[in-house]
Write a protein that holds these residues in place. Structure first.
Motif, mmCIF file in Angstrom:
data_model
loop_
_atom_site.group_PDB
_atom_site.id
_atom_site.type_symbol
_atom_site.label_atom_id
_atom_site.label_comp_id
_atom_site.label_asym_id
_atom_site.label_seq_id
_atom_site.Cartn_x
_atom_site.Cartn_y
_atom_site.Cartn_z
ATOM 1 N N THR A 358 0.828 -1.192 0.000
ATOM 2 C CA THR A 358 0.000 0.000 0.000
ATOM 3 C C THR A 358 0.867 1.248 0.000
ATOM 4 N N VAL A 359 0.237 2.384 -0.320
ATOM 5 C CA VAL A 359 0.966 3.645 -0.372
ATOM 6 C C VAL A 359 1.395 4.047 1.036
ATOM 7 N N GLY A 360 2.591 4.562 1.173
ATOM 8 C CA GLY A 360 3.182 4.950 2.446
ATOM 9 C C GLY A 360 4.685 4.870 2.293
ATOM 10 N N ARG A 361 5.417 4.995 3.383
ATOM 11 C CA ARG A 361 6.870 4.967 3.294
ATOM 12 C C ARG A 361 7.471 4.105 4.403
ATOM 13 N N HIS A 362 8.567 3.428 4.054
ATOM 14 C CA HIS A 362 9.385 2.756 5.060
ATOM 15 C C HIS A 362 10.101 3.829 5.886
ATOM 16 N N ALA A 363 10.703 3.405 6.977
ATOM 17 C CA ALA A 363 11.440 4.355 7.817
ATOM 18 C C ALA A 363 12.559 5.039 7.047
ATOM 19 N N SER A 364 13.115 4.363 6.046
ATOM 20 C CA SER A 364 14.203 4.933 5.250
ATOM 21 C C SER A 364 13.743 6.057 4.338
ATOM 22 N N GLY A 365 12.444 6.089 4.066
ATOM 23 C CA GLY A 365 11.907 7.045 3.102
ATOM 24 C C GLY A 365 11.475 6.391 1.811
ATOM 25 N N LYS A 366 11.778 5.132 1.643
ATOM 26 C CA LYS A 366 11.372 4.415 0.426
ATOM 27 C C LYS A 366 9.858 4.215 0.414
ATOM 28 N N PRO A 367 9.196 4.514 -0.719
ATOM 29 C CA PRO A 367 7.744 4.311 -0.801
ATOM 30 C C PRO A 367 7.383 2.835 -0.677
ATOM 31 N N LEU A 368 6.277 2.548 -0.008
ATOM 32 C CA LEU A 368 5.804 1.180 0.089
ATOM 33 C C LEU A 368 5.345 0.651 -1.272
ATOM 34 N N ASN A 369 4.919 1.560 -2.137
ATOM 35 C CA ASN A 369 4.487 1.149 -3.475
ATOM 36 C C ASN A 369 5.588 1.381 -4.510
ATOM 37 N N ARG A 405 12.336 9.102 -7.581
ATOM 38 C CA ARG A 405 11.005 9.182 -6.988
ATOM 39 C C ARG A 405 10.493 7.812 -6.563
ATOM 40 N N GLY A 406 10.752 6.797 -7.402
ATOM 41 C CA GLY A 406 10.221 5.482 -7.114
ATOM 42 C C GLY A 406 10.818 4.841 -5.875
ATOM 43 N N MET A 407 12.078 5.160 -5.580
ATOM 44 C CA MET A 407 12.747 4.564 -4.428
ATOM 45 C C MET A 407 12.877 5.532 -3.255
ATOM 46 N N LEU A 502 31.378 3.561 -18.674
ATOM 47 C CA LEU A 502 31.049 4.919 -19.129
ATOM 48 C C LEU A 502 30.596 5.816 -17.987
ATOM 49 N N GLY A 503 30.174 5.200 -16.906
ATOM 50 C CA GLY A 503 29.688 5.996 -15.779
ATOM 51 C C GLY A 503 28.824 5.164 -14.870
ATOM 52 N N LEU A 504 27.917 5.840 -14.133
ATOM 53 C CA LEU A 504 27.056 5.122 -13.194
ATOM 54 C C LEU A 504 25.902 5.998 -12.733
ATOM 55 N N PHE A 505 24.843 5.321 -12.276
ATOM 56 C CA PHE A 505 23.782 5.987 -11.530
ATOM 57 C C PHE A 505 24.116 5.857 -10.042
ATOM 58 N N TYR A 506 23.852 6.930 -9.302
ATOM 59 C CA TYR A 506 24.051 6.906 -7.846
ATOM 60 C C TYR A 506 22.855 7.599 -7.205
ATOM 61 N N ALA A 507 22.381 7.042 -6.090
ATOM 62 C CA ALA A 507 21.303 7.694 -5.341
ATOM 63 C C ALA A 507 21.412 7.287 -3.878
ATOM 64 N N ASP A 508 21.073 8.207 -2.961
ATOM 65 C CA ASP A 508 21.239 7.888 -1.537
ATOM 66 C C ASP A 508 20.104 8.409 -0.677
ATOM 67 N N ARG A 509 20.117 7.953 0.573
ATOM 68 C CA ARG A 509 19.206 8.430 1.617
ATOM 69 C C ARG A 509 20.023 8.688 2.874
ATOM 70 N N ILE A 510 19.452 9.416 3.813
ATOM 71 C CA ILE A 510 20.179 9.718 5.049
ATOM 72 C C ILE A 510 19.864 8.709 6.149
ATOM 73 N N LEU A 511 19.012 7.724 5.847
ATOM 74 C CA LEU A 511 18.655 6.698 6.818
ATOM 75 C C LEU A 511 18.975 5.325 6.244
ATOM 76 N N PRO A 512 19.293 4.349 7.090
ATOM 77 C CA PRO A 512 19.551 2.997 6.579
ATOM 78 C C PRO A 512 18.292 2.401 5.962
ATOM 79 N N SER A 514 16.846 -0.882 5.829
ATOM 80 C CA SER A 514 16.796 -2.271 6.290
ATOM 81 C C SER A 514 15.793 -3.102 5.515
ATOM 82 N N GLU A 515 14.845 -2.439 4.840
ATOM 83 C CA GLU A 515 13.831 -3.167 4.081
ATOM 84 C C GLU A 515 14.385 -3.822 2.817
ATOM 85 N N GLY A 516 15.557 -3.325 2.360
ATOM 86 C CA GLY A 516 16.179 -3.902 1.177
ATOM 87 C C GLY A 516 15.415 -3.619 -0.104
#
Length: 539
Positions: A358-369, A405-407, A502-512, A514-516
């Motif tokens: 369902t719509v919402g977020r994990h503690a890390s900020g990742k959307p549940l959907n 946005r998705g993650m 050639l390069g890479l995509f990188y993205a981060d969050r300020i919280l761990p 754990s949901e993977g």
């Protein structure tokens, strides 16, 4: 600067003490609104974005996504039926797709209209609401004419049209009593310019020029607000004159569209005044009225600017009764190791799917959907590539936005190898403080035993769920720790073509995290990255 000769003389003429006091008090109220100068600054930035410039698409996307509220409004309007003339049936879930499908100029004009609504005080008041609807409608007329023009950066006319009634809007928003007094005089037959001078000591145009100049609005937009001579308009001699004419026509057409009763005479007058200069006939104007009525109603619905009262407007060549255009219609490696990097940090291949969340977020900020958001991104990328008009930069931007946005990441970037400096450098980025972080996100292309080089050397997509983990802490390079000291979880997706990084995509969050990342989401992330690698391989 505009040369309103007659207006300037009037403005310079001595006013009564009462009128001077009224005008100064009104200007003080406007100046006290901190949102409005910021609006002028935003307009200046957006006006400078030319649709012919590839960089402008990314800049417009960055501009919109820096404002969460604006992002949501653009996505909602992009999914409105009247704006979705494209073949795609899937929802628009990213700004990149909105720009790709609706067009740069459409999204640009809509964004400016939404900013005007958001930053104007008193938008729930009837007078302010009516003026905002007028401004949105005028900008749509301007955009329709800009679409047909061969002039360079013709879309600027839509922006000039958006601000065509800014004088009236400012008075309505900051002193409704003065606004009502001017309207009362005008309803008795007095010319609007004279009525405004009787009440506030200057015409609406002069007030608009004064305020827009103080906001540092582009000169071309200010100049376009100058009144045209009476009578039929002659063919424009240059681009600036054409913009001025389009702005005047658009505001006149917006008035016609808002009239509730038999506007045939008004439409005929509109054609008589502007038809020859702007190459308009009854059929073209009728089609334009229908389009603008529907699109403005959709915008009004998304911005919650419901009309005061319903009304119907017939086009010069009306369609079937149930399709009559109306502005006011109802709205709406095999062992899992990577040169010493433990297997748990690798994104694994797909297996069994997890249940939908369902719509919402994990503690890390990742959307549940996240799964649904990533799936929508995969569909968007597939459609973009199938269109035959996909540019690699547009594709990269869409994939980056989907992952961001998705993650639910805090910062996301695409890093590309710079041959001259022998560095991998961030080229596009999204998220918090992205300009400064993008500038600092660079590292040597010379091979090193750190997490980024290991990922590229092994073509391995990595998920770091907790950067403080002792197993990988020493693999994080010093430049990353200095630039992003608070990054607790992040993802690295190398872009490798024929064994050449050639390069890479990188993205981060300020919280761990754990949901993977479940296998189904992993598969979609790999698909997104794979499309970019395929596009880069064909260049």
């Amino acid at each position: 600067m505009p040369n309103h000769s007659e207006e300037s003389k009037i403005a310079a003429a001595p006013d009564s003490d009462a009128l001077q006091a009224v005008r100064e008090e009104l200007l003080e109220k406007i100046s006290a609104n901190g949102n409005l100068p910021a609006l002028g600054s935003s307009v200046s930035r957006v006006v400078q974005l030319a649709s012919s410039d590839d960089e402008a698409v990314r800049s417009l996307a960055h501009f919109i996504m820096s404002d969460v509220g604006l992002t949501q409004k653009i996505l909602r309007i992009s999914n409105a039926a009247c704006f979705r003339s494209h073949a795609s049936n899937s929802p628009v879930t990213t700004i990149s797709k909105a720009i790709f499908l609706l067009g740069f100029d459409t999204v640009k004009t809509c964004a400016l209209g939404m900013l005007l609504v958001d930053r104007m005080p008193g938008s729930r008041a009837a007078g302010v609401r009516a003026e905002l609807l007028h401004a949105l409608s005028a900008s749509m007329f301007g955009r329709e004419l800009a679409r047909r023009s061969q002039l360079k950066d013709a879309e600027e006319a839509a922006i000039a049209a958006l601000f065509g009634n800014i004088g009236r809007l400012l008075v309505a928003a900051h002193d409704h009593t003065l606004y009502a007094e001017i309207n009362a005089l005008a309803s008795e037959g007095m010319a609007p310019a004279k009525a405004a001078r009787e009440v506030i000591g200057s015409s609406y145009e002069t007030l608009a020029e004064t305020v827009m100049t103080a906001w540092d609005m582009p000169d071309s937009i200010i100049q376009a607000q100058a009144p045209l001579p009476a009578g039929p308009v002659r063919s424009p001699r240059n681009r600036q004159e054409w913009i001025q004419q389009v702005a005047a026509f658009s505001n006149a057409a917006a008035k016609v569209l808002a009239q509730p009763d038999n506007p045939d005479a008004a439409i005929a007058a509109l054609l008589g005044r502007f038809g020859a200069a702007l190459n308009l006939d009854q059929a073209r104007l009728g089609a334009m009225l229908a389009t603008v009525a529907e699109e403005t109603a959709a915008m009004a619905s998304q911005l919650k600017l419901a009309p005061v009262a319903p009304a119907t407007v017939a086009a010069p060549t009306p369609p079937e009764p149930d399709k009559t255009p109306s502005l006011w219609r109802a709205l709406e490696s095999d062992d899992g190791s990577l040169l010493g990097l433990p297997a748990e940090f690798l994104l694994q291949a797909a297996g069994d799917e997890d249940p939908l969340q369902t719509v919402g977020r994990h503690a890390s900020g990742k959307p549940l959907n996240a799964r649904e958001l990533l799936l929508a991104g995969v569909q968007d990328v597939t459609e973009m590539m199938a269109s035959g008009r996909c540019k690699a930069n547009d594709l990269i931007m869409l994939v980056l936005e989907t992952i961001y946005r998705g993650m639910g990441f805090r910062f996301a970037t695409v890093c590309i190898k710079d041959i001259k400096s022998n560095q991998f450098r961030a080229r596009i980025s999204l998220g918090e403080n992205n300009v400064a972080r993008q500038a600092g996100f660079a590292f040597s292309a010379t091979s090193s035993r750190d997490l980024f080089h290991l990922a590229m050397a092994n073509e391995a997509d990595l998920l770091i769920s907790d950067a403080t983990d002792a197993k990988i802490r020493d693999l994080i390079p010093a430049w990353h720790r200095a630039l992003l000291p608070d990054a607790r979880s992040f993802i690295v997706l190398p872009l490798v073509v024929q064994k050449k990084p050639l390069g890479l995509f990188y993205a981060d969050r300020i919280l761990p995290a754990s949901e993977g990342v479940p296998p189904d989401e992993t598969a979609m992330i790999k698909t997104l990255k794979g499309q970019v690698v395929a596009a880069l391989s064909s260049r």
